[in-house]
Every structure is written in structure tokens, then in C-alpha cells.
Design an enzyme around this catalytic site. Structure first.
Site, PDB file in Angstrom:
ATOM      1  N   GLY A  76       0.893  -1.085  -0.136  1.00 22.86           N
ATOM      2  CA  GLY A  76      -0.090  -0.098   0.039  1.00 22.86           C
ATOM      3  C   GLY A  76       0.926   1.275   0.050  1.00 22.86           C
ATOM      4  O   GLY A  76       0.356   2.219   0.461  1.00 22.86           O
ATOM      5  N   ILE A 136       9.814  -8.821  13.531  1.00 22.52           N
ATOM      6  CA  ILE A 136      10.120 -10.025  14.205  1.00 22.52           C
ATOM      7  C   ILE A 136      11.799 -10.325  13.879  1.00 22.52           C
ATOM      8  O   ILE A 136      12.354 -10.920  14.647  1.00 22.52           O
ATOM      9  CB  ILE A 136       9.635 -11.330  13.791  1.00 22.52           C
ATOM     10  N   ASP A 137      12.174  -9.545  13.014  1.00 26.57           N
ATOM     11  CA  ASP A 137      13.645  -9.829  12.458  1.00 26.57           C
ATOM     12  C   ASP A 137      14.709  -9.238  13.432  1.00 26.57           C
ATOM     13  O   ASP A 137      15.769  -9.433  13.502  1.00 26.57           O
ATOM     14  CB  ASP A 137      13.998  -9.399  11.282  1.00 26.57           C
ATOM     15  N   ARG A 172      19.047 -38.768  13.693  1.00 23.58           N
ATOM     16  CA  ARG A 172      19.111 -37.847  12.442  1.00 23.58           C
ATOM     17  C   ARG A 172      19.603 -36.583  12.568  1.00 23.58           C
ATOM     18  O   ARG A 172      19.652 -36.034  13.746  1.00 23.58           O
ATOM     19  CB  ARG A 172      17.265 -37.794  11.896  1.00 23.58           C
ATOM     20  N   GLY A 180      13.944 -14.108   9.611  1.00 22.51           N
ATOM     21  CA  GLY A 180      14.902 -12.975  10.172  1.00 22.51           C
ATOM     22  C   GLY A 180      15.403 -12.176   8.838  1.00 22.51           C
ATOM     23  O   GLY A 180      16.284 -11.483   8.995  1.00 22.51           O
ATOM     24  N   ARG A 271      16.420 -34.376   7.799  1.00 24.14           N
ATOM     25  CA  ARG A 271      15.020 -33.964   7.820  1.00 24.14           C
ATOM     26  C   ARG A 271      14.948 -32.633   7.822  1.00 24.14           C
ATOM     27  O   ARG A 271      15.740 -32.109   8.660  1.00 24.14           O
ATOM     28  CB  ARG A 271      14.349 -34.545   8.636  1.00 24.14           C
ATOM     29  N   GLN A 279       6.053 -18.469  13.035  1.00 25.11           N
ATOM     30  CA  GLN A 279       6.983 -17.878  13.880  1.00 25.11           C
ATOM     31  C   GLN A 279       6.310 -16.033  14.171  1.00 25.11           C
ATOM     32  O   GLN A 279       6.603 -15.405  14.981  1.00 25.11           O
ATOM     33  CB  GLN A 279       8.339 -17.402  13.017  1.00 25.11           C
TER      34      GLN A 279
HETATM   35  O1  F6P Z   1      10.316  -9.349   8.162  1.00 25.20           O
HETATM   36  C1  F6P Z   1       9.592 -10.265   8.668  1.00 25.20           C
HETATM   37  C2  F6P Z   1       9.405 -11.296   7.774  1.00 25.20           C
HETATM   38  O2  F6P Z   1       8.595 -12.395   8.469  1.00 25.20           O
HETATM   39  C3  F6P Z   1      10.761 -11.911   7.505  1.00 25.20           C
HETATM   40  O3  F6P Z   1      11.551 -12.481   8.647  1.00 25.20           O
HETATM   41  C4  F6P Z   1      10.422 -12.640   6.415  1.00 25.20           C
HETATM   42  O4  F6P Z   1      11.439 -13.146   5.570  1.00 25.20           O
HETATM   43  C5  F6P Z   1       9.345 -12.149   5.710  1.00 25.20           C
HETATM   44  O5  F6P Z   1       8.756 -11.169   6.600  1.00 25.20           O
HETATM   45  C6  F6P Z   1       8.033 -12.818   5.032  1.00 25.20           C
HETATM   46  O6  F6P Z   1       7.486 -12.046   4.499  1.00 25.20           O
HETATM   47  P1  F6P Z   1       6.074 -12.428   3.794  1.00 25.20           P
HETATM   48  O7  F6P Z   1       4.891 -12.539   4.967  1.00 25.20           O
HETATM   49  O8  F6P Z   1       5.551 -11.377   2.889  1.00 25.20           O
HETATM   50  O9  F6P Z   1       6.011 -13.701   3.215  1.00 25.20           O
END
Ligand code: F6P
Length: 354
Positions: A76, A136-137, A172, A180, A271, A279
Site C-alpha cells: 500500500g 520479528i527480525d 537424524r 529473519g 530431515r 513464527q
Molecule cells: O520481516 C518479517 C518477515 O517475517 C521475514 O522474517 C520474512 O522473510 C518475511 O517477513 C516474510 O514475508 P511475507 O509475509 O511477505 O512472506
């Protein structure tokens, strides 16, 4: 005296704690007798007139809820708004116009880098704006922590714990890919928190032979399973990031690359788990609720003082105000020689760097 009318919006990706910021800012403003408007879908709501009153009733019960009551979008941007013919147009003047028409005296914009950039540009066009950082990063240099990060770390740590028991039962190698972007904070913290054996982060490019040697060394000591936490932005030494979609720069899939790099050289099954948006969803942990509440209160207080063009940030234990301008594009990465990496190495965690 007429009531002040303050808008609140959330932009970019969602993040646990957004509702806690909205609630804290709206409560602080209402207690000062300001009128609070919720602008939906980020800045786009100012083009589509998607504006709702935020009252004590409408924000009741939102503190523990994930996502954002105000909804959000990362498409947006009014300066590059997608037009029907596939091109982008600058609709920022319309946004400014609508803000005036709505009689808004100030806006609290809660968002990541993209939202901060838009907020800064609107500030330069005379819009009274205060920003609250969200990701969250945890990759914003201006603040020690962003809310949402610790919740993501908690979710990822729980995943590492769960992978431990199944890895141990089957002998495993379990590879967990976490989010991130180009910063390794979630991988580093959840790797340490969950007791991973190997952590791979963008700031320390990995060498497959070092990962193999770490696995073999544990085998010699009698451990026949391994947990590898890999940040989605991690890369091989001399290599590049792994994208799900290169055009939109959506990261993803590096865990499969790591598995392919080491599979031929070890005699353990591998795996892969890609944790993804788990997350980012769900209820924020207490740390994030508290930080988000403090940010919301501080942002509202800046608006009431008419101290615009600022972003709230955490420095040590204090909430401070920094110019939005200084915060934009100033990213924070894991220091490979820093204290947290040092502690991890000291207890034998490998960064796959040899
Ligand atoms: O910046 C936050 C984040 O969750 C990153 O960790 C991740 O790479 C990205 O956004 C994922 O973005 P989208 O929700 O557009 O797939």
C-alpha cells in the site's frame, strides 16, 4: 478547545504485539480526551477511506491477540501505488489531502522499514507523524529490541525442543529454517535457547565441510544426532541467498541447500523443517506485550507533545525518541565477533565456518 483527532495505522507484515501497541496508544490518547481513529490496511486506508473509530470498547480484549486489529498490507505504498495497468503511480498528494479532509492532527504509524520510509516522506510533506518500529527480525539499529522478536524466538526455540526428541530417537540430522531476512538474530537466539549444535546465519557464511566436520566430531564423541538452525538469509561462503522468488526477493529454501551440501558426506539421515509464518502468528509473549505497551504509550505521548518526526526506540531500559530519518535503512546485524556469538562458540556450538 476541540478534541485532537489522532490516527493509528499498521503497515507491512504483521507481528505479535501490534495490537498491544494499538491498545496502549489508543488508551493513552483517550485518557487525554483525544479522539482516536484506526486507519485500516496501512497507508492504503487513507486512499480508500478505510477509517474506523478506536474506542475503549473496540480495543477491549486485544492485548493477547496476534495479528493486527487494523489489518495491514505490504503493497500500500502511496508513493508507488500499483495501478490497474500494472504500473506504479504516486498517490501521496491524495493521502495528504485525505488526512486534511479527515481533520487528523497526528498519525502513529506502526511498521517496519517500508512503513518508516513512507512515514518519513509524509513528514517531509508536512504530515505530523510518529513511528513505532515493528519486526520479528530485530534488525533495526535504532532500537535494542523490536516487539515480536522474542515471541518468534520462543516459537522457534519450542520447535528446536520438539525436533530434539525426534532427532535423538532416530539418529537424524534435523535442519530447522527460521525467518529473519538478512539478519541472523532469530536463528542465533533460538539456536542457543534450544541447544542447537550448529547455527548458520547470514553474517557468518557457511562452509559445508565445516558442518560435516562438526557432525562427525559429535559422532566421535558418541552423539548420533544433530540439530542445525539455519536463518533463511544464510549463504554458503562465496555464495548467495536462496530465494523462493527472486523477483520479489522472498527468501526461503536454504535448509534444503544445506541438506544437499552435506548429505553425501555423512551417514545420518537428514530431515528439513521450514518453520515459516508460525513464527509471526499467535499471541505475543509477555516481554513483547510489555515492550509494545511501552512503545504505544511513548508514541502517544510524543503526539500529545506535538514532537513529530520521531520514532520510539528501546535503549537499555529506557524508551527514547529518535528521528525517523536516522532509523530508516539503518540495519542491525549479528556481530560475528560479538558477545552472543562468543557465548555460543564457548559452549561448542558451530557456525559452520571452520
Ligand atoms: O520481516 C518479517 C518477515 O517475517 C521475514 O522474517 C520474512 O522473510 C518475511 O517477513 C516474510 O514475508 P511475507 O509475509 O511477505 O512472506
Amino acid at each position: 478547545m476541540t478534541k485532537k483527532r489522532i490516527g493509528i495505522l499498521t503497515g507491512g507484515g504483521d507481528c505479535p504485539g501490534l495490537n498491544a501497541v494499538i491498545r496502549a496508544a489508543a488508551r493513552t490518547l483517550s485518557r487525554d480526551d483525544s479522539e482516536v481513529l484506526g486507519i485500516q490496511f496501512g497507508f492504503e486506508g487513507l486512499l480508500t477511506n478505510a477509517v474506523v473509530p478506536l474506542t475503549p470498547e473496540s480495543i477491549r480484549g486485544i492485548l493477547p491477540k496476534g495479528g493486527t486489529l487494523l489489518r495491514t498490507t505490504n503493497r500500500g505504498n502511496p508513493f508507488e501505488y500499483p495501478a490497474a495497468d500494472g504500473t506504479c503511480v504516486d498517490r501521496s498528494a491524495e493521502v495528504v489531502d485525505n488526512i486534511h479532509k479527515l481533520g487528523i492532527d497526528g498519525i502513529i504509524a506502526i511498521g517496519g522499514d517500508g512503513t518508516l520510509r513512507i512515514a518519513q516522506r509524509l513528514c517531509e510533506m508536512g504530515i505530523p507523524m510518529v513511528a513505532v518500529p515493528k519486526t520479528i527480525d530485530n534488525d533495526l539499529a535504532a532500537t535494542d529490541y523490536t516487539f515480536g522478536f522474542m515471541t518468534a524466538v520462543d516459537v522457534a526455540t519450542d520447535a528446536v525442543d520438539r525436533l530434539h526428541s525426534t532427532a535423538e530417537s532416530h539418529d537424524r540430522v534435523m535442519i530447522l529454517e527460521v525467518m529473519g531476512r538478512n539478519a541472523g538474530w532469530i536463528a542465533l537466539y533460538s539456536g542457543i535457547g534450544g541447544g542447537a549444535d550448529i547455527i548458520l546465519i547470514p553474517e557468518i557464511p557457511y562452509r559445508p565441510e565445516a558442518i560435516v566436520e562438526s557432525i562427525r566430531s559429535r559422532q566421535r564423541e558418541g552423539s548420533k544426532f544433530d540439530i542445525i538452525v539455519v536463518a533463511e538469509g544464510a549463504k554458503r561462503h562465496g555464495g548467495e541467498e536462496t530465494y523462493l522468488d527472486k523477483a520479489s526477493r522472498r527468501l526461503g529454501g536454504v535448509a534444503y541447500q544445506v541438506a544437499g551440501d552435506i548429505a553425501q558426506h555423512i551417514d545420518l539421515e537428514i530431515r528439513v523443517t521450514v518453520l515459516g509464518h508460525i513464527q509471526r502468528g499467535g499471541s505475543p509473549i509477555a516481554f513483547d506485550r510489555i515492550l509494545a505497551t511501552r512503545f504505544g504509550v511513548a508514541a502517544a505521548e510524543l503526539v500529545l507533545k506535538r514532537d513529530f518526526g520521531k520514532m520510539v526506540a528501546l535503549r537499555s531500559d529506557a524508551i527514547v525518541a529518535v528521528p525517523i530519518h536516522d532509523a530508516v535503512s539503518n540495519q542491525k546485524y549479528v556481530d560475528p565477533d560479538g558477545a552472543v556469538v562468543h557465548s555460543a562458540r564457548a559452549i561448542g556450538i558451530s557456525f559452520g565456518a571452520g
